[in-house]
Design a protein around this motif. Structure first.
Motif, short mmCIF file in Angstrom:
data_model
loop_
_atom_site.label_atom_id
_atom_site.label_comp_id
_atom_site.label_asym_id
_atom_site.label_seq_id
_atom_site.Cartn_x
_atom_site.Cartn_y
_atom_site.Cartn_z
N THR A 25 -45.81 25.42 89.45
CA THR A 25 -45.42 25.31 90.85
C THR A 25 -45.50 26.67 91.52
O THR A 25 -45.48 27.71 90.88
CB THR A 25 -43.99 24.77 90.99
OG1 THR A 25 -43.11 25.57 90.19
CG2 THR A 25 -43.89 23.33 90.54
N GLU B 137 -44.05 28.47 95.42
CA GLU B 137 -43.34 28.26 96.68
C GLU B 137 -44.29 28.23 97.87
O GLU B 137 -43.90 27.82 98.97
CB GLU B 137 -42.26 29.33 96.86
CG GLU B 137 -41.11 29.16 95.89
CD GLU B 137 -39.89 29.98 96.28
OE1 GLU B 137 -39.90 30.58 97.37
OE2 GLU B 137 -38.94 30.02 95.49
N VAL C 192 -41.49 19.72 93.98
CA VAL C 192 -41.51 20.49 92.74
C VAL C 192 -41.53 19.59 91.51
O VAL C 192 -41.83 20.06 90.41
CB VAL C 192 -40.31 21.46 92.66
CG1 VAL C 192 -40.37 22.48 93.78
CG2 VAL C 192 -38.97 20.73 92.67
N ALA D 49 -41.23 24.24 87.74
CA ALA D 49 -39.90 24.48 88.31
C ALA D 49 -38.89 23.44 87.85
O ALA D 49 -37.68 23.64 87.98
CB ALA D 49 -39.97 24.49 89.83
N GLU E 188 -43.15 31.99 84.83
CA GLU E 188 -42.23 31.65 85.91
C GLU E 188 -42.99 30.99 87.06
O GLU E 188 -44.19 31.19 87.22
CB GLU E 188 -41.53 32.91 86.42
CG GLU E 188 -40.71 33.64 85.38
CD GLU E 188 -39.49 32.86 84.93
OE1 GLU E 188 -38.96 32.07 85.76
OE2 GLU E 188 -39.07 33.02 83.77
N ALA E 189 -42.29 30.20 87.84
CA ALA E 189 -42.88 29.60 89.04
C ALA E 189 -43.34 30.69 90.00
O ALA E 189 -42.79 31.80 90.02
CB ALA E 189 -41.87 28.69 89.72
#
Length: 351
Positions: free
Chosen positions: A9, A11, A29, A83, A96-97
């Motif tokens: 994912t 943002e 998500v 996520a 990490e996302a």
């Protein structure tokens, strides 16, 4: 042949008008987690969403799953920044996302992710692998990376009308936030991902680089998002033979731009038409109308269907759709009296 599916994912997908992967951020998500469960089990298990558009177009995961049920192939899902947890088994590379590309750095640990993915790719025992992706917002980050690398940039969309100008404005803002201009990252692919990319890109690139350097044949399964991965590989001086396999839906939308991109990046291009115009199920009708087009390794999966078996894939897709609650006339778990209250399929998957 083994299919590898980095799933993650970013943002960036939450930017207004960029992705319709869900009516709310919480649903959006969940989409990659649901995709990998559909690919592994044929339906969502722990994910609380079935990615289906209000018009009855299912996620491309349904098509890839249909191919898998017809011809069977091994599949490995790589957690490339999920996520939300998934019920499908995954390889955890500590990713990490992704952040919003309009921040200074979208993937701060791009180099570390690449290194871990490279090690994983180089350890694979396969003679041939196919690498796909699932990441909402992925065509916008693909546009960002291509622009930062100085590559001619055009990306697809799973909407019939591609909001390309909106994506370009986002990329312009992203480059400004990172104090970059178009082409500033030529020859420095990890800088491009770090500034304006997503974690799925660097994971896919690292796996492909490691596999290619160990002598494994690699096909990138997807459309313009995989063109971005191919560009990252070439800018990393990986010059091994490379293939891209996508659907006729992406090729029809992109015209000769896709062929020119593959020629420029020295990639063999395979385009597969699944013959959905021969079906009368709403899912196939919506693909033919320009929805979805690609994602979850759909083009790569279709490219390995033996001659004479595509009709069986179409029949199996109807079975998968029935399992997902999508009937032939378009009723689905994602369509209610208030469409905005239910999950929607990705607008930015090819995606």
């Amino acid at each position: 042949m083994r299919l590898l599916l980095p799933a993650g994912t970013t943002e960036t997908a939450l930017i207004d008008g960029i992705s319709a992967a869900g009516a709310t951020p919480e649903l959006m998500v969940q989409t990659p987690s649901a995709d990998v469960e559909i690919l592994e089990y044929g339906e969502p298990t722990t994910a609380p969403v079935t990615p289906v558009s209000p018009t009855g177009c299912p996620t491309p995961a349904a098509v890839t799953r249909a191919v898998r049920e017809v011809i069977d192939f091994d599949c490995v899902v790589i957690d490339a920044g999920l996520a939300r947890s998934t019920g499908a088994p995954t390889v955890d590379l500590g990713v990490e996302a992704g952040e919003d590309v309009r921040e200074f750095e979208a993937v701060p640990d791009a180099a570390a992710v690449f290194d871990r993915a490279h090690g994983f790719g180089s350890s694979l025992p396969d003679d041939e692998i196919v690498i796909g992706e699932t990441v909402p917002g992925g065509t916008t980050t693909a546009l960002g990376v291509l622009t930062a690398l100085g590559e001619p940039a055009s990306v697809s969309s799973s909407l019939p009308e591609n909001p390309l100008e909106r994506k370009r404005r986002v990329v312009d803002d992203a480059l400004e936030a990172s104090d970059l201009e178009a082409g500033d990252c030529a020859g420095d692919p990890l800088a491009a991902v770090r500034a304006v990319g997503d974690p799925v890109q660097t994971t896919a690139t690292g796996i492909a680089a490691g596999a290619l350097e160990s002598g494994t044949r690699v096909t990138l399964a997807g459309g313009t998002q995989m063109v971005a991965v191919a560009a990252l590989l070439r800018h990393a001086d990986v010059d091994a033979p490379l293939s891209i396999a996508t659907t006729s839906f992406v090729a029809d939308e992109q015209g000769d731009r896709l062929e020119r991109a593959c020629d420029r990046l020295d990639c063999k291009l395979t385009v597969t038409d699944p013959g959905f115009d021969e079906g009368d199920h709403v899912a196939m009708e919506r693909y033919c109308a320009g929805e979805a087009k690609e994602g979850v390794a759909m083009g790569g999966a279709l490219s390995i269907v033996p001659d004479g078996e595509m009709g069986a894939v179409r029949d199996r897709l109807e079975v998968v759709c029935d399992r997902l609650g999508i009937d032939a006339n378009g009723a689905s778990p994602a369509v209610g009296d208030d469409p905005e209250s239910e999950p929607r399929a990705e607008a930015d998957r090819e995606p």
